[in-house]
Motif scaffolding. Structure first.
Motif, PDB file in Angstrom:
ATOM      1  N   ALA A 282      10.474  10.041  28.542  1.00 16.83           N
ATOM      2  CA  ALA A 282      10.323   8.609  28.444  1.00 16.83           C
ATOM      3  C   ALA A 282       9.146   7.856  28.979  1.00 16.83           C
ATOM      4  CB  ALA A 282      11.640   8.024  29.054  1.00 16.83           C
TER       5      ALA A 282
ATOM      6  N   ALA B  43       9.171  18.216  14.121  1.00 13.65           N
ATOM      7  CA  ALA B  43       9.555  18.297  15.247  1.00 13.65           C
ATOM      8  C   ALA B  43      11.114  18.259  15.148  1.00 13.65           C
ATOM      9  CB  ALA B  43       8.854  17.596  16.361  1.00 13.65           C
TER      10      ALA B  43
ATOM     11  N   ARG C  26       1.165  13.975  20.590  1.00 10.77           N
ATOM     12  CA  ARG C  26       2.016  14.372  19.601  1.00 10.77           C
ATOM     13  C   ARG C  26       2.230  15.571  19.819  1.00 10.77           C
ATOM     14  NH1 ARG C  26       2.494  12.647  14.485  1.00 10.77           N
ATOM     15  NH2 ARG C  26       2.052  14.625  13.674  1.00 10.77           N
TER      16      ARG C  26
ATOM     17  N   SER D  44      14.816  14.912  28.155  1.00 14.62           N
ATOM     18  CA  SER D  44      14.316  13.739  27.783  1.00 14.62           C
ATOM     19  C   SER D  44      12.921  13.215  28.388  1.00 14.62           C
ATOM     20  CB  SER D  44      15.279  12.409  27.944  1.00 14.62           C
ATOM     21  OG  SER D  44      15.321  12.069  29.305  1.00 14.62           O
TER      22      SER D  44
ATOM     23  N   PRO E 209       5.850  16.501  22.547  1.00 11.06           N
ATOM     24  CA  PRO E 209       6.996  16.398  22.044  1.00 11.06           C
ATOM     25  C   PRO E 209       7.434  17.521  20.914  1.00 11.06           C
ATOM     26  CG  PRO E 209       6.224  14.291  21.663  1.00 11.06           C
ATOM     27  CD  PRO E 209       5.188  15.089  22.119  1.00 11.06           C
ATOM     28  N   VAL E 210       6.482  18.108  20.390  1.00 12.54           N
ATOM     29  CA  VAL E 210       6.844  19.065  19.559  1.00 12.54           C
ATOM     30  C   VAL E 210       7.111  20.478  20.637  1.00 12.54           C
ATOM     31  CG1 VAL E 210       5.863  20.643  17.694  1.00 12.54           C
ATOM     32  CG2 VAL E 210       5.491  18.375  17.675  1.00 12.54           C
TER      33      VAL E 210
ATOM     34  N   ARG F 128      21.170   4.718  27.904  1.00 14.41           N
ATOM     35  CA  ARG F 128      19.872   4.925  27.912  1.00 14.41           C
ATOM     36  C   ARG F 128      19.342   5.126  29.271  1.00 14.41           C
ATOM     37  NH1 ARG F 128      16.351   4.081  23.458  1.00 14.41           N
ATOM     38  NH2 ARG F 128      14.535   3.833  24.716  1.00 14.41           N
TER      39      ARG F 128
ATOM     40  N   ALA G  43      20.215   8.620  30.055  1.00 11.97           N
ATOM     41  CA  ALA G  43      19.433   9.471  29.584  1.00 11.97           C
ATOM     42  C   ALA G  43      17.970   9.768  30.295  1.00 11.97           C
ATOM     43  CB  ALA G  43      19.347   8.962  28.164  1.00 11.97           C
TER      44      ALA G  43
ATOM     45  N   GLN H 160       8.137   9.729  32.346  1.00  8.50           N
ATOM     46  CA  GLN H 160       9.408  10.345  32.998  1.00  8.50           C
ATOM     47  C   GLN H 160       9.850  11.555  32.293  1.00  8.50           C
ATOM     48  OE1 GLN H 160      12.241   7.919  34.409  1.00  8.50           O
ATOM     49  NE2 GLN H 160      11.924   6.596  32.539  1.00  8.50           N
TER      50      GLN H 160
ATOM     51  N   LEU I 134      12.601   9.011  24.428  1.00  7.71           N
ATOM     52  CA  LEU I 134      13.042   7.608  24.607  1.00  7.71           C
ATOM     53  C   LEU I 134      12.009   6.523  24.490  1.00  7.71           C
ATOM     54  CD1 LEU I 134      15.569   8.421  27.478  1.00  7.71           C
ATOM     55  CD2 LEU I 134      16.387   7.854  25.368  1.00  7.71           C
ATOM     56  N   GLY I 135      11.154   6.265  23.379  1.00  7.63           N
ATOM     57  CA  GLY I 135      10.080   5.747  23.355  1.00  7.63           C
ATOM     58  C   GLY I 135       8.905   6.130  23.597  1.00  7.63           C
TER      59      GLY I 135
ATOM     60  N   PHE J 269      16.165  17.746  22.589  1.00  6.11           N
ATOM     61  CA  PHE J 269      15.092  17.040  23.118  1.00  6.11           C
ATOM     62  C   PHE J 269      15.295  15.608  22.606  1.00  6.11           C
ATOM     63  CE2 PHE J 269      10.840  15.406  22.315  1.00  6.11           C
ATOM     64  CZ  PHE J 269      10.771  15.039  23.440  1.00  6.11           C
ATOM     65  N   VAL J 270      15.084  14.544  23.438  1.00  9.45           N
ATOM     66  CA  VAL J 270      15.171  13.214  22.952  1.00  9.45           C
ATOM     67  C   VAL J 270      14.061  12.329  23.730  1.00  9.45           C
ATOM     68  CG1 VAL J 270      16.664  11.071  23.602  1.00  9.45           C
ATOM     69  CG2 VAL J 270      17.805  13.382  23.425  1.00  9.45           C
TER      70      VAL J 270
ATOM     71  N   THR K 171      13.111  14.459  32.179  1.00 12.50           N
ATOM     72  CA  THR K 171      14.469  14.679  32.758  1.00 12.50           C
ATOM     73  C   THR K 171      15.124  15.867  31.965  1.00 12.50           C
ATOM     74  OG1 THR K 171      15.052  12.512  33.383  1.00 12.50           O
ATOM     75  CG2 THR K 171      16.661  13.920  33.251  1.00 12.50           C
TER      76      THR K 171
ATOM     77  N   GLU L   6       8.227   2.128  33.806  1.00  9.87           N
ATOM     78  CA  GLU L   6       7.969   0.866  33.648  1.00  9.87           C
ATOM     79  C   GLU L   6       6.513   0.575  34.064  1.00  9.87           C
ATOM     80  OE1 GLU L   6      11.042   1.089  36.355  1.00  9.87           O
ATOM     81  OE2 GLU L   6      11.302   2.280  34.888  1.00  9.87           O
TER      82      GLU L   6
END
Lengths: 149, 207
Positions: free
Chosen positions: A87, B109, A22, A85, A25-26, B156, B159, A95, A48-49, A45-46, A97, A90
């Motif tokens: 994410a 956040a 947690r 980002s 990301p913060v 996506r 991204a 990852q 993706l899952g 900041f993104v 970026t 697989e």
């Protein structure tokens, strides 16, 4: 104002179960915010899952790559937007970026290659890769780490 | 226009103080009072006449839906926003069913508290997208954006820092088709390049 915002965020993080997955990301979002405040360049900041819990070593290199990418983006001429980002990968890895839309041209002698090489060496010890791609769309620094032990 | 009166109900002093600190920078919102439990909130609300109550989903003495219903009773004009640190979908749904006007996540956040509270005061219903069942928020944002599934998929992957040749390999599309999808996505999002497109897609709640 941004200090109040940070104080509240830290307090809330301390109150909620502040597990590392947690907190990451913060922390990344905070780096983006301070980058935008410092440079005036839009930075986002993104996530993706969902990302599996990471140990301290993996967390540290993710943050280090984000910081390196942001430092590079700051040097690149003409960047209008920067995206960081995070994410899942697989195979259960993760990852990260940092992409900017600048020209990738750095001031003479700025030489950002060394930082990226050192990060690539660190990532390799964990079975991962770091790669810097520059094309007509801008500049992208990407870290891929496989699933932890 | 006078500032909107905000009441904070949370059993943690650090949250009450933090919210007050955060709203201090905004002249359109003023914290007029606080309460540390559901019971004291209901006692004080009538006297405080809040325009907006920021309510912790988990109070020590009462369930949030009871507090929401009670607040709707004692000050029907007040808007109630549930504030939670947890992805507790049942609790949130119950609070919304009881008449709450919004739900925000406490980790902050990605939450702009001031903007969210203003939206609620304008009469909008604000629910953090992380609180919606997975996929629902994205599906509706996707519909508004006009992006096709393929354009969205390519965006996506972009991204994630993948190059066009990598996206082509991953999706089984040709490089030219990948390029075409990306161009089309850029156009629909009003972006000049892929990085800006990713930023705009994220702002729109697509990623």
């Amino acid at each position: 104002m941004s200090e109040a915002s940070r104080a509240l965020r830290e307090a809330l993080l301390a109150l909620s179960d502040s597990s590392p997955e947690r907190a990451l990301p913060v922390e990344l979002a905070e780096h983006c915010r301070s980058f935008a405040a410092r440079t005036g360049v839009s930075c986002r900041f993104v996530q993706l899952g969902p990302v599996a819990p990471l140990d301290a070593e993996r967390t540290a290199i993710l943050v280090a790559v984000a910081r390196e990418g942001l430092v590079n983006a700051e040097k690149h001429a003409g960047a209008g937007t920067v995206i960081v980002s995070l994410a899942p990968e697989e195979s259960g890895g993760v990852q990260l970026t940092v992409a900017d839309d600048g020209t990738g041209e750095t001031p003479a002698g700025a030489g950002s290659g060394l930082g990226v090489r050192m990060l690539a060496d660190r990532a390799a010890l964990l079975g991962g890769t770091v790669r810097l791609v520059q094309d007509e769309d801008g500049c992208t620094l990407r870290l891929v780490l496989p699933a932890g032990p | 226009m006078s500032a909107a009166r905000v009441m904070v109900v949370d059993d943690h002093p650090v949250v009450r103080d933090g919210v007050a600190l955060l709203l201090r920078g905004d002249p359109s919102l003023v914290v007029v009072g606080a309460a540390e439990s559901g019971r004291t909130a209901l006692e004080r609300a009538a006297g405080l006449r809040p325009d907006l109550v920021l309510l912790d989903l988990r109070l020590p003495d009462m369930l949030a839906p009871e507090v929401v219903a009670g607040l709707r009773d004692v000050c029907p004009a007040a808007r109630v926003v549930v504030f939670t640190a947890h992805g507790d979908h049942h609790g949130i749904q119950a609070a919304l069913d009881a008449g709450a006007h919004g739900c925000l996540v406490k980790d902050a956040a990605a939450t702009d508290l001031v903007a969210a509270l203003r939206a609620v005061l304008r009469g909008e219903r604000v629910v953090d997208s992380r609180m919606l069942p997975a996929g629902e928020a994205t599906a509706s944002a996707l519909e508004r954006s006009g992006l096709t599934r393929r354009e969205y998929e390519v965006l996506r992957l972009a991204a994630q820092g993948r190059t066009n040749p990598e996206i082509a390999e991953f999706t089984g599309l040709t490089r030219n088709t990948v390029k075409t999808y990306l161009q089309s996505a850029l156009h629909k999002l009003g972006a000049r390049n892929r990085v800006e497109a990713i930023g705009k897609a994220s702002e729109a709640g697509l990623l």
